[in-house]
Enzyme design. Sequence first.
Site, PDB file in Angstrom:
ATOM      1  N   ILE A   1       0.837  -1.194   0.000  1.00 49.51           N
ATOM      2  CA  ILE A   1       0.000   0.000   0.000  1.00 49.51           C
ATOM      3  C   ILE A   1       0.874   1.245   0.000  1.00 49.51           C
ATOM      4  O   ILE A   1       2.015   1.222   0.469  1.00 49.51           O
ATOM      5  CB  ILE A   1      -0.974  -0.015   1.214  1.00 49.51           C
ATOM      6  CG1 ILE A   1      -1.980   1.143   1.133  1.00 49.51           C
ATOM      7  CG2 ILE A   1      -0.234  -0.090   2.528  1.00 49.51           C
ATOM      8  CD1 ILE A   1      -3.151   1.034   2.110  1.00 49.51           C
ATOM      9  N   CYS A   2       0.330   2.314  -0.557  1.00 54.97           N
ATOM     10  CA  CYS A   2       0.933   3.645  -0.553  1.00 54.97           C
ATOM     11  C   CYS A   2       2.164   3.679  -1.469  1.00 54.97           C
ATOM     12  O   CYS A   2       2.052   3.461  -2.652  1.00 54.97           O
ATOM     13  CB  CYS A   2       1.237   4.069   0.882  1.00 54.97           C
ATOM     14  SG  CYS A   2       1.500   5.829   1.104  1.00 54.97           S
ATOM     15  N   ALA A   3       3.332   3.955  -0.920  1.00 54.29           N
ATOM     16  CA  ALA A   3       4.548   4.008  -1.730  1.00 54.29           C
ATOM     17  C   ALA A   3       5.074   2.615  -2.068  1.00 54.29           C
ATOM     18  O   ALA A   3       5.802   2.436  -3.043  1.00 54.29           O
ATOM     19  CB  ALA A   3       5.632   4.789  -1.004  1.00 54.29           C
TER      20      ALA A   3
ATOM     21  N   PHE B   1       0.376   5.335  -4.047  1.00 54.03           N
ATOM     22  CA  PHE B   1       0.384   6.756  -3.726  1.00 54.03           C
ATOM     23  C   PHE B   1       0.857   7.563  -4.933  1.00 54.03           C
ATOM     24  O   PHE B   1       1.889   7.248  -5.525  1.00 54.03           O
ATOM     25  CB  PHE B   1       1.299   7.018  -2.529  1.00 54.03           C
ATOM     26  CG  PHE B   1       1.071   8.357  -1.896  1.00 54.03           C
ATOM     27  CD1 PHE B   1       0.012   8.554  -1.019  1.00 54.03           C
ATOM     28  CD2 PHE B   1       1.904   9.426  -2.181  1.00 54.03           C
ATOM     29  CE1 PHE B   1      -0.216   9.785  -0.429  1.00 54.03           C
ATOM     30  CE2 PHE B   1       1.688  10.668  -1.598  1.00 54.03           C
ATOM     31  CZ  PHE B   1       0.625  10.850  -0.720  1.00 54.03           C
TER      32      PHE B   1
END
Length: 183
Positions: free
Chosen positions: A102-104, A125
């Site tokens: 998740i995210c980066a 992200f």
Amino acid sequence: MKTALIAMANGTEDIEAITTLDILNRAGIKVTTASVTSDNTRMIRLSNGTVTICNMTIDEVCENYDIVIVPGGPGTKTLASSEKLITILKKQKDEKRHVAAICAAPGVVLYNKGIIDDGTVMAGFPGTENGYDNFTDKGVEVSGNGYIITGRAPAYTMEFALTIVKQLIGISAYQDVLSRIYP
């Protein structure tokens, strides 16, 4: 009982690590946390100041898990630099076991380290694509025949974690956990 490994480094995003851990525990998944640090300590300071003690260091991981999860945040570069973590993730992929990020982490870890290829659609992200063209605007994306689960940002962590439950255990477990957090 299904098993999960969550890798954490100093600077890992608090919400993404702790919320995912909590939701998987509620679903009855046996969760192990592993620290990735230069000094092999199990204590991690997450990006917003939460301090946690992981169950083991990444170097102590010696078993297989049904899913390996990589949260984002500033600690993602440390996670990406761990040869042991990358070996574990590649083995997950080769053996068609679940990987989630998740995210980066989808761009910085999964894409940059060859865990996913150019044809895989993933969430992540904005700004962490690292040249990857198949980023979606969805909060959570499931691809790779259900084996790759990616999330966009901390705000989507609950959906990300619940999607892991659904993919790993099934819709009834997903609905059970959902009913207990949204009565």
